[in-house]
Design a protein around this motif. Structure first.
Motif: not given
Lengths: 313, 725
Positions: B466-481
């Protein structure tokens, strides 16, 4: 070597170890320098390494550098940790193709027989965020103990190191403890003598460790240190600017890279002290490191415009 | 047929890179050969700390001859054209060209260009330097005086020498002539750094391996591993002990030696008071040694095994002594940490979490713990845990991050918290939850089952997502830090394997409403005009809903991946997800399972066929008429003028839809499907007897609406249009 008196034997004498390494590297064509007269966190900060690594000129030097890590103070109570210790630093530019052999022979010179000791080169890449520097290399192991760092400098102060320099750093106390077979740094035989003439590492440094630990963690004047940091930063920038070639002059070299770099070293050490005093927050920490790096980069750029850095008039 | 031997001899290659590098070397060289038309019988690659070796057998002596015909100008063409042709084809005069006739073009010149295949050696000499210069090391470096040159060689550590020979088994092989940055390929290699450092002349792979073996180098990493494992087990057995096997460590250690010699050391028994995981981690991480277990007590023994790279003149006495010294110092540190840590209670450490930033925009670990504790308490009843225990466990779950031990060995996080919690007398499920709340760490990691652990594990992961979704830091492609995919999979496995229901949407929205989450996101700058520092509590409801919806669709994707791995049909998953408001993982899976079983029955197959027929007719007619027939059918019209089958279908549809809905509301999907099956005879009869496209437009419209009612009825369990096959 057999003609050495017993008290110079690197396996019995801390200073014997230093002198043996100096002699060995002198024979490899190194300039044997004395410690830099400023407080610094590691031998790498010495201008003989940081600045001399930059530019095209060949350079070989070796020296002991007292290194200060304020946070590592343990009031003299930990047998393995010190806030002030000695590093033996070797820099060879360009790195000769047999630098690994030279290193192994230096171990033999201090009495490590490679027929009974297990010497290993274990991956360890080096990076100094404050110096804007990185390189690839190893931790050198002797019987499972890390006795040296071995790095091929690729970048320093944000500049490519070309030709590449090889850097060797021996942790002298740890190496001496192994050679002398003692369990505490303070029990190291410093001068190699016995009986009432024997001086131990503790005799020389225990009091200092206690006093500096107090200083580093409890009493260092933080207000003054913050001021010193700002002053050093400003002075560094000022000297860099003042040293720029004058407009209209036909000499395009920089005139004060070294004094400016001294201020960078100072800022770095002051930062370490503030960090030990716990007055720098996590977020601020990063920004202080960046500020020192900016100074280091600017000094590196200025050095490359000096004669030592390979610039001509 | 000739063989190729290539050895790239360097300073010590990091252990973790060796295996991959050998594979890369093999692939790059064989690919380059195949690309140039060379076939080979076999290829093998090897790595030691100091060399990469490639052996390719059964190569041809030379490449294939190529014959090319090149058409030229017509006979009598201008001189310039003729000269151009001669030059291009490498001819000196037209006498060397053929004349051919074409009915359209007339007579014209043709040059026959014959290119004999190049000797394999020449081709190797061309491709190998290229491969070496562009070798894909994860990290590489320049070195030496040559490092100033542009395009200087980059190798993992300085490259020292190259062996490259080529030739048939029966003859003296030849050196392939090439050089890289001044290193000239030859036939000289070197043995073990200390035991046989001298030069060795080699011919081909067979004598090379033997020569290396004699020079104390075991070329094959798998053989080195076998030797280490075998010797380690023998040494352990001789002491009545068992080796604690560790494949990762074995692989690494085999990459640190060319000639493995396993030796046993010991440490003071008093160190055995430290938790065994700590001893093992210390000895493994710092010393790369194996630990041993006493099979009678199943506890660690005060012994360890080291792998040296030397047959020492003193039998290894000095090496063992040195290693024991280091192990002693390390264990002393660990013991000190273990004892010091116990002096501070976990709850008293929370204050320190305030200085650890979890994420710049999501606050400190302390704030995170507050959020997780609140959420764990909220979720506790759902998973059958005591809310107070879940809250307590969550509050202590991150406290060990500021212990000395975890500071030194981050991989012991959780485990140390459990030890310290147990020692300070916490409830055993609280202690267990502190360790287990990180789980599951991947698709094969164990899923916690203790309700307290489940509550905290869920809260930890949901807060992260929820936190990372709220700050819009979602996984993209192969990046999921931030390992968000793993976190979502964790939630899925926790729910499914523990069999509990959880309406995710509701949980997300409520968590977004907690005022403990600091809000410093990029949404601050949106026209909605929230000022920096405003809390999630002031998040507009609309935004909460859209974040929650987006996160749900991420879960839908993860669930699909998970179910596909479990062998479920992806179309059935789609059919369920296409329905509105599917946010309960367990219910989704139950529905997919019920649907799968239903479609395997005859009723299911027929109903699906009926649905498709209805849907097809509707699609065609709706397209033709440009309107949707989605209203209720006209009851009166059916009663007055409808055919009997029409009437029956109408009645049955009403009943079946109602039954299906009732079953769905009771989450009895099996029952809902059976209720739908009631439709089947009526649907079949309808299609049998009733003409949908009746002359009378009113009847036609009503019948189309009936078809739509069939489509709608099935939507109570799934979107049948998504079902394939």
């Amino acid at each position: 070597m057999t003609s050495e008196p017993a008290h110079m034997n690197p396996a019995r004498s801390f200073q014997g170890l230093i002198l043996t390494l100096q002699r060995y590297w002198a024979e490899q064509g190194c300039v044997i320098m004395q410690p830099y007269d400023m407080e610094m966190g590691a031998g790498t900060f010495h201008p003989a390494t940081t600045l001399r690594a930059l530019g095209p000129k060949p350079w070989r030097a070796a020296y002991v550098q007292p290194s200060r890590r304020p946070k590592d103070g343990r009031y003299g109570e930990n047998p393995n940790r010190l806030q002030h210790y000695y590093q033996f630093q070797v820099i060879l530019k360009p790195n000769p193709p047999n630098i690994q052999d030279l290193y192994v022979k230096s171990l033999e010179a201090i009495g490590i027989d490679t027929g009974i000791h297990d010497i290993r080169f274990v991956e360890d890449d080096w990076e100094s965020p404050t110096l804007g520097a990185w390189g690839l290399g190893w931790e050198c192991w002797c019987d499972g103990m890390e006795v040296s760092q071995f790095t091929y400098f690729q970048q320093v102060a944000g500049f490519e190191v070309a030709p590449v320099a090889g850097e060797l750093t021996y942790g002298l106390e740890r190496l001496a403890m192994y050679l002398q077979g003692v369990e505490s740094i303070y029990d190291l035989n410093f001068n190699g003598l016995e009986g009432d003439k024997k001086v131990t590492y503790g005799d020389v440094f225990l009091q200092a460790e206690q006093e500096y630990s107090r200083h580093n963690f409890e009493y260092a004047d933080t207000e003054m240190l913050f001021r010193h940091f700002r002053d050093a930063e400003a002075a560094c920038r000022k000297y860099l600017e003042d040293g720029e070639p004058k407009p209209g002059s036909n000499d395009s070299r920089h005139l004060m890279a070294l004094p400016a770099y001294d201020q960078c070293i100072k800022a770095s050490h002051v930062f370490n002290l503030l960090d030990a005093r716990g007055v720098i927050s996590v977020t601020e920490r990063q920004s202080y490191i960046l500020r020192v790096r900016e100074l280091a980069k600017a000094c590196g750029a200025a050095w490359l415009k000096t004669e030592g850095g390979g610039a001509s008039a | 047929m000739p063989d190729l031997l290539l050895e790239l001899f360097s300073e010590e290659i990091p252990a973790r890179m060796q295996r991959r590098a050998a594979e890369d070397l093999k692939k790059l060289v064989t690919d380059a050969l195949v690309e140039r038309g060379f076939v080979y019988e076999g290829a093998q690659a090897f790595a030691t700390p100091r060399r990469l070796t490639l052996n390719i057998v059964g190569l041809p002596v030379k490449g294939q001859d190529v014959r090319e015909e090149r058409k030229g100008p017509r006979v009598g063409a201008p001189e310039a054209a003729v000269q151009g042709f001669l030059k291009g084809a490498g001819l000196t005069s037209l006498d060397q060209a053929k004349i051919e006739t074409d009915p359209k073009k007339g007579e014209f010149y043709v040059a026959i260009i014959e290119k004999p295949g190049l000797p394999t050696q020449d081709v190797l000499a061309e491709i190998l330097p290229q491969i070496i210069k562009t070798f894909p090391w994860p990290k590489s470096m320049r070195s030496g005086a040559a490092s100033t040159e542009p395009g200087a060689l980059r190798w993992v550590r300085p490259l020292q020498s190259i062996v490259c020979t080529f030739g048939p088994e029966t003859e003296e092989p030849e050196v392939v002539r090439f050089q890289v940055d001044g290193i000239v390929a030859g036939d000289i290699t070197y043995g073990h750094r200390f035991m046989a450092p001298g030069p060795i002349r080699v011919k081909r792979f067979d004598d090379y391996v033997v020569a290396l073996e004699r020079a104390k180098v075991v070329l094959d990493a798998d053989r080195r591993k076998d030797i280490i494992l075998h010797d380690a087990k023998d040494l352990a057995f001789a002491q009545g002990l068992e080796l604690v096997e560790d494949e990762g460590l074995l692989e690494e250690v085999a990459g640190l030696v060319e000639w493995p010699v396993v030796l046993m050391g010991s440490f003071d028994e008093t160190f055995l008071g430290i938790p065994p995981e700590v001893i093992r981690t210390t000895i493994r991480a710092n010393q790369k040694c194996f630990v041993l277990r006493d099979p009678r007590t199943d506890k660690l023994a005060n012994k360890f095994l080291l792998t040296s790279n030397l047959i020492a003149k003193d039998g290894g006495k000095t090496i063992v002594g040195g290693n024991e010294r280091v192990v002693r110092a390390r264990l002393s540190d660990a013991k000190f940490f273990w004892e010091t840590d116990q002096k501070t209670k976990l709850e008293d450490r929370l204050e320190k979490l305030k200085s650890i930033v979890f994420h710049e925009k999501l606050g400190t670990q302390y704030e995170r713990v507050e959020r997780i504790a609140a959420l764990a308490k909220e979720l506790a009843p759902i998973v059958g845990a005591e809310p107070a225990l879940a809250e307590r466990a969550a509050r202590l779950a991150k406290a060990d991050l500021v212990t000395e031990m975890v500071g030194e060995f981050p991989e012991l996080q959780g485990l140390m918290g459990r030890y310290y919690a147990t020692l300070q007398g916490e409830d055993l499920s609280v202690a267990a939850a502190i360790e287990e709340h990180y789980k599951p760490l991947g698709p094969s990691d164990r899923v916690p089952t203790d309700p307290v652990s489940v509550a905290v594990a869920l809260a930890d992961k949901i807060d992260t997502l929820v936190g990372f979704w709220a700050i819009d830091e979602k996984p993209t492609g192969s990046k999921d830090p931030y390992a968000l995919r793993r976190a979502a999979l964790g939630v899925i496995r926790l729910a499914l394997e523990n069999d509990f229901r959880l309406g995710l949407a509701d949980v997300f929205v409520r968590h977004l409403s907690k005022d403990t989450i600091e809000f410093k996101t990029k949404f601050v700058d949106t026209p909605e005009g929230l000022s920096a520092g405003e809390k999630f509590a002031t998040f507009p409801e609309r935004m909460k809903a859209s974040i929650s919806e987006d996160l749900l669709s991420f879960f839908a994707d993860r669930l699909k991946v998970y179910l596909r791995d479990q062998g479920a049909r992806h179309d059935l998953i789609d059919a369920v997800f296409a329905l509105e408001g599917q946010d309960d993982l367990l219910m989704i899976v139950r529905r997919v399972e019920a649907l799968g079983r239903f479609l395997d029955t005859e009723d299911g197959t027929n109903l699906l066929a009926g649905f498709r027929r209805a849907a097809n007719i509707l699609r065609i007619e709706e397209k033709k008429d440009g309107k949707a027939y989605d209203g209720e059918p006209n009851r009166e019209l059916i009663h007055e003028r409808g055919l009997p089958e029409e009437k029956v279908l109408f009645e049955v549809l009403e009943a079946a839809s109602r039954h299906a809905r009732e079953h769905v509301s009771k989450e009895d999907f099996e029952g809902a499907m059976k209720a739908l099956a009631e439709l089947r005879p009526a649907v079949d009869a309808f299609f049998d007897k009733v003409t949908v496209n009746a002359e009378d437009p009113a009847l036609r419209e009503n019948r189309l609406k009936l078809l739509n009612a069939i489509r709608e009825a099935t939507r109570s369990v799934a979107d049948f249009s998504r079902i394939e096959g």
